[in-house]
Design a protein around this motif. Structure first.
Motif, PDB file in Angstrom:
ATOM      1  N   GLU A   1      27.546  16.946   1.799  1.00 41.66           N
ATOM      2  CA  GLU A   1      28.080  15.523   2.483  1.00 41.66           C
ATOM      3  C   GLU A   1      27.017  15.716   3.700  1.00 41.66           C
ATOM      4  N   ASP A   2      26.067  14.919   3.506  1.00 37.33           N
ATOM      5  CA  ASP A   2      25.600  15.036   5.295  1.00 37.33           C
ATOM      6  C   ASP A   2      25.839  14.939   6.208  1.00 37.33           C
ATOM      7  N   SER A   3      26.519  13.777   6.362  1.00 39.80           N
ATOM      8  CA  SER A   3      26.915  12.873   8.016  1.00 39.80           C
ATOM      9  C   SER A   3      27.598  14.131   8.565  1.00 39.80           C
ATOM     10  N   TRP A   4      28.542  14.931   7.537  1.00 40.59           N
ATOM     11  CA  TRP A   4      29.137  15.912   8.059  1.00 40.59           C
ATOM     12  C   TRP A   4      28.834  17.576   8.168  1.00 40.59           C
ATOM     13  N   ARG A   5      28.165  17.534   7.111  1.00 38.51           N
ATOM     14  CA  ARG A   5      27.232  19.005   7.508  1.00 38.51           C
ATOM     15  C   ARG A   5      25.815  18.350   9.022  1.00 38.51           C
ATOM     16  N   ARG A   6      25.919  17.549   8.920  1.00 36.61           N
ATOM     17  CA  ARG A   6      25.098  17.186  10.042  1.00 36.61           C
ATOM     18  C   ARG A   6      25.656  17.702  11.234  1.00 36.61           C
ATOM     19  N   VAL A   7      26.905  17.404  11.390  1.00 39.57           N
ATOM     20  CA  VAL A   7      27.706  18.213  12.535  1.00 39.57           C
ATOM     21  C   VAL A   7      27.462  19.050  12.663  1.00 39.57           C
ATOM     22  N   GLY A   8      27.565  20.247  11.318  1.00 37.51           N
ATOM     23  CA  GLY A   8      27.497  21.890  11.254  1.00 37.51           C
ATOM     24  C   GLY A   8      26.526  22.179  12.458  1.00 37.51           C
ATOM     25  N   SER A   9      25.032  20.437  11.916  1.00 37.18           N
ATOM     26  CA  SER A   9      24.184  21.219  11.839  1.00 37.18           C
ATOM     27  C   SER A   9      23.350  21.555  13.642  1.00 37.18           C
ATOM     28  N   ILE A  10      24.517  20.009  14.392  1.00 33.55           N
ATOM     29  CA  ILE A  10      25.047  20.570  16.214  1.00 33.55           C
ATOM     30  C   ILE A  10      25.337  21.272  16.188  1.00 33.55           C
ATOM     31  N   VAL A  11      26.569  22.741  16.020  1.00 35.01           N
ATOM     32  CA  VAL A  11      27.029  23.159  16.104  1.00 35.01           C
ATOM     33  C   VAL A  11      25.831  23.941  16.129  1.00 35.01           C
ATOM     34  N   PHE A  12      25.521  24.145  15.104  1.00 38.60           N
ATOM     35  CA  PHE A  12      24.694  25.082  14.987  1.00 38.60           C
ATOM     36  C   PHE A  12      23.453  25.729  16.302  1.00 38.60           C
ATOM     37  N   GLN A  13      22.537  24.485  16.032  1.00 34.90           N
ATOM     38  CA  GLN A  13      21.586  24.513  17.133  1.00 34.90           C
ATOM     39  C   GLN A  13      21.828  24.015  18.017  1.00 34.90           C
ATOM     40  N   THR A  14      23.454  24.230  18.636  1.00 35.52           N
ATOM     41  CA  THR A  14      24.314  24.374  20.390  1.00 35.52           C
ATOM     42  C   THR A  14      24.457  25.640  21.120  1.00 35.52           C
ATOM     43  N   HIS A  15      24.619  26.510  19.529  1.00 35.60           N
ATOM     44  CA  HIS A  15      24.945  27.609  19.604  1.00 35.60           C
ATOM     45  C   HIS A  15      24.783  28.522  19.746  1.00 35.60           C
ATOM     46  N   CYS A  16      23.465  28.336  18.573  1.00 31.60           N
ATOM     47  CA  CYS A  16      23.417  30.028  17.389  1.00 31.60           C
ATOM     48  C   CYS A  16      22.426  30.139  17.426  1.00 31.60           C
ATOM     49  N   VAL A  17      20.977  29.201  17.768  1.00 33.04           N
ATOM     50  CA  VAL A  17      19.459  29.412  17.579  1.00 33.04           C
ATOM     51  C   VAL A  17      18.862  30.466  18.516  1.00 33.04           C
ATOM     52  N   SER A  18      19.279  30.498  19.476  1.00 31.44           N
ATOM     53  CA  SER A  18      19.380  31.600  20.267  1.00 31.44           C
ATOM     54  C   SER A  18      19.446  33.110  19.948  1.00 31.44           C
ATOM     55  N   CYS A  19      19.632  33.526  18.852  1.00 27.34           N
ATOM     56  CA  CYS A  19      20.386  34.589  17.970  1.00 27.34           C
ATOM     57  C   CYS A  19      19.817  34.743  16.658  1.00 27.34           C
ATOM     58  N   HIS A  20      19.549  33.561  16.336  1.00 30.01           N
ATOM     59  CA  HIS A  20      19.452  33.220  14.990  1.00 30.01           C
ATOM     60  C   HIS A  20      18.296  32.293  14.153  1.00 30.01           C
ATOM     61  N   GLY A  21      17.678  31.879  15.542  1.00 26.58           N
ATOM     62  CA  GLY A  21      16.550  31.034  15.067  1.00 26.58           C
ATOM     63  C   GLY A  21      17.081  29.197  15.035  1.00 26.58           C
ATOM     64  N   ARG A  22      15.357  29.096  15.602  1.00 30.59           N
ATOM     65  CA  ARG A  22      16.507  27.295  15.359  1.00 30.59           C
ATOM     66  C   ARG A  22      16.478  26.824  13.662  1.00 30.59           C
ATOM     67  N   ASP A  23      15.864  27.847  12.500  1.00 31.21           N
ATOM     68  CA  ASP A  23      15.976  27.599  10.932  1.00 31.21           C
ATOM     69  C   ASP A  23      17.002  28.244  10.343  1.00 31.21           C
ATOM     70  N   GLY A  24      17.315  29.448  11.785  1.00 33.62           N
ATOM     71  CA  GLY A  24      18.441  30.113  10.565  1.00 33.62           C
ATOM     72  C   GLY A  24      17.671  31.384  10.341  1.00 33.62           C
ATOM     73  N   GLU A  25      15.598  31.821  10.779  1.00 36.61           N
ATOM     74  CA  GLU A  25      14.847  32.660   9.678  1.00 36.61           C
ATOM     75  C   GLU A  25      15.299  33.413  10.949  1.00 36.61           C
ATOM     76  N   GLY A  26      15.967  33.878  12.240  1.00 38.64           N
ATOM     77  CA  GLY A  26      16.522  35.024  12.240  1.00 38.64           C
ATOM     78  C   GLY A  26      15.659  35.120  13.614  1.00 38.64           C
ATOM     79  N   LYS A  27      16.180  35.860  14.760  1.00 32.88           N
ATOM     80  CA  LYS A  27      15.560  36.263  15.792  1.00 32.88           C
ATOM     81  C   LYS A  27      16.697  37.738  16.107  1.00 32.88           C
ATOM     82  N   VAL A  28      17.476  37.292  17.424  1.00 36.33           N
ATOM     83  CA  VAL A  28      18.134  39.169  17.851  1.00 36.33           C
ATOM     84  C   VAL A  28      18.819  38.877  16.315  1.00 36.33           C
ATOM     85  N   GLY A  29      19.633  38.022  15.758  1.00 40.03           N
ATOM     86  CA  GLY A  29      20.703  38.140  14.812  1.00 40.03           C
ATOM     87  C   GLY A  29      20.261  37.690  13.398  1.00 40.03           C
ATOM     88  N   PRO A  30      20.591  38.635  12.111  1.00 37.31           N
ATOM     89  CA  PRO A  30      20.026  38.250  10.761  1.00 37.31           C
ATOM     90  C   PRO A  30      19.775  37.220  10.662  1.00 37.31           C
TER      91      PRO A  30
END
Length: 212
Positions: free
Chosen positions: A98-127
């Motif tokens: 469901e694109d519109s709701w998955r976009r909410v998940g994307s924003i949550v990821f961009q807000t809280h997760c990119v510092s460890c998991h990378g902008r596109d989920g490619e991994g940094k500190v996290g896997p």
């Protein structure tokens, strides 16, 4: 003693013209006001910091990303429409598509997760989250469990006290949707290869009506 007789045809204003004449109209060569020149210089000096701030790649600052954040904020206001989601496999798989709701998940990821998991989920500190190898996940619902409770002795913090339950489900759906992109990151594969995610099933109420 030599004296210079003023030329009666010479006009003092001639010294301040460009020499361009059109239809009897002369173009004066007046300098620009100082305030105008300083505004021009300041606008040029302002451009590099502006470009770096808004277009330098920092998540959440571009016009497109700002719009996405505003859209996601507005979507969160619609949580009453879907009620409080439970982090089950069926629910996570449903919202992966469901694109519109998955976009909410994307924003949550961009807000809280990119510092460890990378902008596109490619991994940094996290896997890396884009391959088929996972450290703390065997089933799709385990993604929500890791987000809620943390993992790796706190290296992955718990988010249950900072995110709405619906945000946990929706960011889990977004993370699950990254699988298969196989992006190159700084870390190699970590963990074990797990089975594919469950297929999306269509319930009777969501199935198209039979017109026969």
């Amino acid at each position: 003693m030599n004296t210079t007789t003023p030329d009666p045809t010479h006009d003092a204003d001639d010294e301040h013209t460009t020499g361009h004449v059109y239809d009897g109209i002369e173009e004066f060569d007046n300098p620009l006001p100082g305030w105008w020149k300083w505004i021009f210089v300041a606008s040029i000096a302002f451009c590099p910091p502006y470009w770096i701030y808004y277009h330098g790649g920092t998540p959440g600052r571009s016009i497109e990303e700002t719009y996405s954040v505003a859209l996601a904020d507005n979507t969160r206001l619609q949580f009453e429409e879907i009620g409080e989601l439970q982090p089950t496999a069926e629910t996570i798989v449903k919202y992966m598509y469901e694109d519109s709701w998955r976009r909410v998940g994307s924003i949550v990821f961009q807000t809280h997760c990119v510092s460890c998991h990378g902008r596109d989920g490619e991994g940094k500190v996290g896997p890396n989250l884009t391959d088929d190898v996972y450290k703390n996940v065997t089933h799709i619902e385990d993604i929500a469990s890791v987000i809620n409770n943390g993992a790796a002795a706190g290296a992955m913090p718990k988010w249950s006290n900072r995110l709405h339950p619906n945000e946990v489900v929706l960011v889990s759906a977004y993370v699950a949707s990254l699988r298969g992109m196989d992006l190159d990151g700084p870390r190699g594969p970590e963990g074990k290869t797990i089975p594919p995610w469950p297929e999306l099933t269509v319930s009777d109420e969501d199935a198209p009506a039979d017109d026969s």
